[in-house]
Motif scaffolding. Structure first.
Motif, mmCIF file in Angstrom:
data_model
loop_
_atom_site.group_PDB
_atom_site.id
_atom_site.type_symbol
_atom_site.label_atom_id
_atom_site.label_comp_id
_atom_site.label_asym_id
_atom_site.label_seq_id
_atom_site.Cartn_x
_atom_site.Cartn_y
_atom_site.Cartn_z
ATOM 1 N N ASP A 66 0.819 -1.215 0.000
ATOM 2 C CA ASP A 66 0.000 0.000 0.000
ATOM 3 C C ASP A 66 0.852 1.264 0.000
ATOM 4 O O ASP A 66 0.379 2.336 0.329
ATOM 5 N N SER A 67 2.125 1.112 -0.352
ATOM 6 C CA SER A 67 3.076 2.223 -0.500
ATOM 7 C C SER A 67 3.257 3.029 0.785
ATOM 8 O O SER A 67 3.672 4.177 0.737
ATOM 9 N N SER A 68 2.943 2.458 1.948
ATOM 10 C CA SER A 68 3.077 3.205 3.204
ATOM 11 C C SER A 68 4.529 3.403 3.608
ATOM 12 O O SER A 68 4.816 4.146 4.546
ATOM 13 N N ALA A 69 5.463 2.720 2.925
ATOM 14 C CA ALA A 69 6.876 2.917 3.235
ATOM 15 C C ALA A 69 7.410 4.201 2.622
ATOM 16 O O ALA A 69 8.559 4.550 2.839
ATOM 17 N N LEU A 70 6.593 4.912 1.845
ATOM 18 C CA LEU A 70 7.025 6.120 1.163
ATOM 19 C C LEU A 70 6.255 7.319 1.695
ATOM 20 O O LEU A 70 5.069 7.239 1.949
ATOM 21 N N ASN A 71 6.960 8.423 1.840
ATOM 22 C CA ASN A 71 6.294 9.646 2.281
ATOM 23 C C ASN A 71 5.899 10.488 1.069
ATOM 24 O O ASN A 71 6.178 10.136 -0.081
ATOM 25 N N GLU A 72 5.251 11.626 1.331
ATOM 26 C CA GLU A 72 4.740 12.449 0.241
ATOM 27 C C GLU A 72 5.858 13.028 -0.624
ATOM 28 O O GLU A 72 5.695 13.187 -1.835
ATOM 29 N N LYS A 73 6.998 13.348 -0.018
ATOM 30 C CA LYS A 73 8.109 13.869 -0.806
ATOM 31 C C LYS A 73 8.587 12.836 -1.818
ATOM 32 O O LYS A 73 8.832 13.154 -2.991
ATOM 33 N N SER A 74 8.720 11.586 -1.377
ATOM 34 C CA SER A 74 9.160 10.522 -2.277
ATOM 35 C C SER A 74 8.133 10.270 -3.366
ATOM 36 O O SER A 74 8.485 10.094 -4.543
ATOM 37 N N LEU A 75 6.854 10.260 -2.992
ATOM 38 C CA LEU A 75 5.806 10.020 -3.978
ATOM 39 C C LEU A 75 5.731 11.152 -4.999
ATOM 40 O O LEU A 75 5.449 10.921 -6.171
ATOM 41 N N TRP A 76 5.981 12.378 -4.568
ATOM 42 C CA TRP A 76 5.995 13.513 -5.485
ATOM 43 C C TRP A 76 7.092 13.330 -6.529
ATOM 44 O O TRP A 76 6.873 13.563 -7.730
ATOM 45 N N ARG A 77 8.275 12.886 -6.095
ATOM 46 C CA ARG A 77 9.362 12.649 -7.042
ATOM 47 C C ARG A 77 9.031 11.502 -7.984
ATOM 48 O O ARG A 77 9.297 11.571 -9.189
ATOM 49 N N ILE A 78 8.437 10.430 -7.437
ATOM 50 C CA ILE A 78 8.100 9.269 -8.265
ATOM 51 C C ILE A 78 7.072 9.629 -9.330
ATOM 52 O O ILE A 78 7.198 9.251 -10.497
ATOM 53 N N ILE A 79 6.029 10.369 -8.944
ATOM 54 C CA ILE A 79 5.003 10.777 -9.899
ATOM 55 C C ILE A 79 5.613 11.628 -11.010
ATOM 56 O O ILE A 79 5.285 11.474 -12.204
ATOM 57 N N ASN A 80 6.520 12.527 -10.651
ATOM 58 C CA ASN A 80 7.175 13.361 -11.662
ATOM 59 C C ASN A 80 8.042 12.533 -12.598
ATOM 60 O O ASN A 80 8.062 12.766 -13.820
ATOM 61 N N ARG A 129 8.790 10.377 -17.966
ATOM 62 C CA ARG A 129 9.253 9.227 -18.742
ATOM 63 C C ARG A 129 8.181 8.777 -19.738
ATOM 64 O O ARG A 129 8.492 8.389 -20.865
ATOM 65 N N LEU A 130 6.925 8.844 -19.340
ATOM 66 C CA LEU A 130 5.848 8.437 -20.238
ATOM 67 C C LEU A 130 5.636 9.429 -21.371
ATOM 68 O O LEU A 130 5.034 9.085 -22.395
ATOM 69 N N ARG A 131 6.096 10.656 -21.212
ATOM 70 C CA ARG A 131 5.938 11.656 -22.268
ATOM 71 C C ARG A 131 6.609 11.208 -23.562
ATOM 72 O O ARG A 131 6.109 11.496 -24.655
ATOM 73 N N ALA A 132 7.728 10.497 -23.438
ATOM 74 C CA ALA A 132 8.443 10.034 -24.626
ATOM 75 C C ALA A 132 7.708 8.892 -25.327
ATOM 76 O O ALA A 132 7.913 8.655 -26.520
ATOM 77 N N GLU A 133 6.842 8.175 -24.598
ATOM 78 C CA GLU A 133 6.136 7.029 -25.158
ATOM 79 C C GLU A 133 4.711 7.376 -25.602
ATOM 80 O O GLU A 133 4.165 6.712 -26.482
ATOM 81 N N ASP A 134 4.129 8.375 -24.980
ATOM 82 C CA ASP A 134 2.729 8.700 -25.232
ATOM 83 C C ASP A 134 2.616 10.120 -25.794
ATOM 84 O O ASP A 134 2.742 11.104 -25.049
ATOM 85 N N PRO A 135 2.378 10.278 -27.090
ATOM 86 C CA PRO A 135 2.254 11.620 -27.683
ATOM 87 C C PRO A 135 1.110 12.433 -27.075
ATOM 88 O O PRO A 135 1.202 13.662 -26.992
ATOM 89 N N GLU A 136 0.044 11.761 -26.656
ATOM 90 C CA GLU A 136 -1.078 12.483 -26.069
ATOM 91 C C GLU A 136 -0.694 13.122 -24.736
ATOM 92 O O GLU A 136 -1.121 14.235 -24.415
#
Length: 221
Positions: free
Chosen positions: A81-95, A100-107
């Motif tokens: 449930d990703s409870s080992a990660l705090n909001e700072k880490s999740l913010w970096r992961i989401i970014n 990374r997906l921008r290069a694969e998904d033109p939309e």
């Protein structure tokens, strides 16, 4: 005008431009360290991505003793449930995932400009909120100094006090609501578009040539 005032004040005027950097720094400090300050939050979103099997976390730590093994077991236990990660880490992961997906998904690439503009708007509104708080504090300090040292015993008009407090309260509330709304809007914008992109990635063989959740390899000390 500068020639008629003291030299120490003219020197300080040259550094007025630095106030913007100070406000921006205070905004970031409040963003990450003040619980009541609105900020982007992705814990529930990442948990939903895991439950929908759109993302999967894995970790390959370096083992160097029994204490490390205990940390690994504790981490694996809470990883679901990703409870080992705090909001700072999740913010970096989401970014990281987003860009990374921008290069694969033109939309996703097409709407990235909107994401940048919402991010800038959130930062601007947050800085404006900090600025209005600093202006109120500065005015209160100056009026207190004026009453105590310049015009001792001076009594401010009650109408002046009421109008000042009312205007400041309205401005503060307006800036807070505006900033809070932009944070919420950015949150929902990122969540909706990233969920859509990950869903396409996980279920469309033709476009992505891969089926299943996105595997994210965590690096944690």
């Amino acid at each position: 005008m500068l020639g008629s005032i003291k030299i120490d004040l003219t020197i300080s005027i040259a550094y007025v431009g630095g106030i913007g950097f100070l406000i921006s720094m205070l905004h970031h400090l409040c963003f990450w360290h003040l619980p009541l300050y609105p900020r982007t939050e992705y814990y529930k979103f990442v948990r939903d991505l895991i439950r929908a099997r759109l993302i999967k976390f894995t970790k390959y730590p370096n083992y160097n003793g029994f204490s490390q093994w205990k940390k690994v077991f504790r981490f694996i236990k809470t990883l679901g449930d990703s409870s080992a990660l705090n909001e700072k880490s999740l913010w970096r992961i989401i970014n990281i995932i987003w860009h990374r997906l921008r290069a694969e998904d033109p939309e996703l690439e097409r709407i990235n400009g909107r994401n940048d503009s919402l991010t800038d708007l959130m930062h601007g509104n947050g800085s404006s909120l900090i600025a209005i708080i600093l202006s109120g504090a500065t005015s209160w300090i100056y009026l207190s100094y004026y009453q105590r040292y310049i015009e001792r015993g001076y009594q401010f008009d009650n109408n002046f006090i009421c109008i000042t407090v009312t205007v400041f309260s309205i401005l503060l509330l307006s800036h807070y609501i505006s900033y809070r709304y932009t944070v919420l809007n950015l949150n929902r914008f990122v969540e909706s578009n990233l969920f859509h992109a990950l869903s396409i990635r996980a279920n469309s063989r033709e476009k992505w040539k891969i089926k299943g959740p996105l595997i994210y390899h965590l690096y944690r000390r």
